[in-house]
Design an enzyme around this catalytic site. Structure first.
Site, PDB file in Angstrom:
ATOM      1  CG  HIS A  46      -1.857  -1.103   1.351  1.00  0.00           C
ATOM      2  ND1 HIS A  46      -1.731  -2.088   2.305  1.00  0.00           N
ATOM      3  CD2 HIS A  46      -2.969  -1.409   0.639  1.00  0.00           C
ATOM      4  CE1 HIS A  46      -2.725  -2.955   2.185  1.00  0.00           C
ATOM      5  NE2 HIS A  46      -3.490  -2.575   1.174  1.00  0.00           N
ATOM      6  CD  GLN A 157      -1.021  -6.072 -12.481  1.00  0.00           C
ATOM      7  OE1 GLN A 157      -1.139  -4.896 -12.769  1.00  0.00           O
ATOM      8  NE2 GLN A 157      -1.857  -7.000 -12.943  1.00  0.00           N
ATOM      9  CE  LYS A 158      -1.473 -10.588  -2.214  1.00  0.00           C
ATOM     10  NZ  LYS A 158      -2.700  -9.894  -1.825  1.00  0.00           N
ATOM     11  CD  GLN A 162      -9.216  -4.952  -6.186  1.00  0.00           C
ATOM     12  OE1 GLN A 162      -9.971  -5.454  -5.364  1.00  0.00           O
ATOM     13  NE2 GLN A 162      -8.157  -4.262  -5.832  1.00  0.00           N
ATOM     14  NE  ARG A 196      -8.565 -11.906   3.265  1.00  0.00           N
ATOM     15  CZ  ARG A 196      -9.093 -11.163   2.283  1.00  0.00           C
ATOM     16  NH1 ARG A 196      -8.348 -10.799   1.261  1.00  0.00           N
ATOM     17  NH2 ARG A 196     -10.363 -10.789   2.339  1.00  0.00           N
TER      18      ARG A 196
END
Lengths: 306, 306
Positions: A46, A157-158, A162, A196
């Protein structure tokens, strides 16, 4: 470029802050607004999006909102990790000017009857494993874009699918925002950064390296002449050697349209971008990782292997 | 206030025209953009929307686009009336500054996979008769709003459900546009203006008056103490006396949430806005009309009848 970001919890206040900025900077070169939408519990991935936005734009808005409508029943909405204080510190260290922290009531003040649905690019990967997930993502991103009205928006891009969903939606709906995908950030041992990851036990954390390690084998396997089916099987075999890994999906798709590449053709002959994406559960924690290859990169593997 | 509107067929050109206007007028009182989205074949109803926008705003953009995705199979997409030259004259006479006339390819350049869906307020009335219709409307309106980025958008109250759908969608998606509903315009004999009126034969045209005539009886029927069920039955009886009229629906709903009003209660006791809406076919032409009553108006009927 440490900042002292303004904390905003109301939509009306955010709109007025951004309008003030635009009016103040009107006509200047640096009058663009960059936007980094997140669910918080910020990590260096982030932070890299915020830094990129701060480099590109005169104003950087970071949003932190754990969006309930993109979680399915039985998913981790309630236990999704939160740490507002630390998030604001990361925002400040990375160059955010405004941190938007709306409540669920602020974002969904009454029964929502409007949904943005993106078909086709949501048929596979996480779209197949998490029904309704991308409707929730698309809807909240349209809302946030309408609230912030940024010039550019930054996504990691992970979450490659999305990014593909949001790029396609932005084109289809003529949304005047430039979508900027940013590279995956990894721990030193290769694990892709994810909010996570904190769920993982030490053993799971160690075994989770099988994701990045399997993806690291791809160039060699493509150079050997594998087609999509064989590459998928090889990745599954590799990941399957980890006793704690429970594979959700392993797939090879063209990017950004996310359709299966041409049948039996060795992948080094493909002329599309290729997304190789994996989702694996360790206990109740589901991790994703991927590798995105341009045609020249795909071709390069066979050249360098020859 | 006759204008010499600029004719624009490309999205990029329209964006640049509007950006130029905003830059030129920046900070001035009259710098707002008004938008009137239509499907063309303009009548005085459309002209009244354009005039209202020209009064309220510094720039008025009229769009003319027969949106294929809001027509169902077997509906009148192919024969929907078109007259570009006359439309531009009406636009000029009413005060439009820009007429946006995109092709289908310009609006849908590739397979569209993104859809905006509005539930609930689309369950009844035209939403029930024309499945998928309001998805098509909502999707194209979001696209047009993103292209024009108006301050205000003008819609005719004749399509009352359309106004309710767009108002709700605008709130749900935080679209920064003020929706301005404008009153129904009628021929001298009471027929609501509609581009589809040109389809009517002279006999059908005459019998179509049954719509406005039935709606004109509503105050008297409400004053008599009718509840929703009885009002619907009375309207159906009245319209049914016309041999050419084939009723699609007659309904009484609260507005703007479009739910049935409280069961057996006389309507003059209601504290919501009431929408009384009818759709009737004459041959292959489907006409709609409605009456929207505020609680004070509903109450006034009983007072004046006492």
């Amino acid at each position: 470029m440490k900042t002292n970001p303004k904390i905003v919890r109301k939509i009306a206040e955010l709109r007025s802050e951004i309008a003030n900025f635009k009016q103040r900077e009107s006509g200047k070169a640096d009058s663009t607004v960059g936007f980094v939408p997140t669910m918080g519990y910020l990590h260096d991935g982030h932070a890299s999006l915020i830094r990129q936005s701060a480099t590109d734009n005169g104003l950087t808005v970071l949003s932190i909102f754990v969006n309930p409508i993109q979680f399915g029943p039985g998913e981790d909405l309630d236990k999704y990790p939160r740490d507002e204080e630390r998030d604001i510190r990361v925002a400040s260290d990375s160059g955010a000017d405004i941190v938007f922290l709306p409540s669920v009531e602020e974002m969904y003040p009454r029964r929502r009857v409007t949904t943005v649905t993106v078909d086709d690019v949501t048929d596979r990967l996480c779209g197949a494993s998490r029904p309704g997930h991308f409707d929730g993502v698309a809807t909240v991103v349209v809302k946030l874009f309408n609230i912030v009205q940024p010039d550019r928006a930054y996504f990691g891009q992970k979450d490659a699918q999305q990014v593909a969903v949001i790029e396609r939606m932005t084109q289809d709906l003529n949304i005047p925002v430039e979508i900027v995908p940013c590279p995956i950030l990894r721990e030193e041992d290769g694990l892709a950064l994810s909010s996570r990851n904190v769920y993982l036990s030490p053993e799971q954390r160690q075994e989770a390296l099988v994701l990045s390690k399997s993806l690291a084998r791809i160039p060699e396997w493509i150079a050997e002449g594998m087609n999509a089916t064989r590459l998928i099987a090889s990745l599954k075999d590799f990941i399957g050697q980890s006793p704690l890994a429970d594979i959700d999906y392993v797939d090879v798709l063209t990017y950004p349209d996310l359709s299966p590449p041409d049948g039996d053709m060795p992948l080094f002959e493909t002329d599309s971008n290729l997304l190789i994406a994996v989702a694996v559960r360790f206990g109740r924690t589901r991790l994703i990782d991927n590798r995105l290859l341009k045609p020249t990169e795909v071709g390069a593997y066979i050249c360098s292997a020859k």
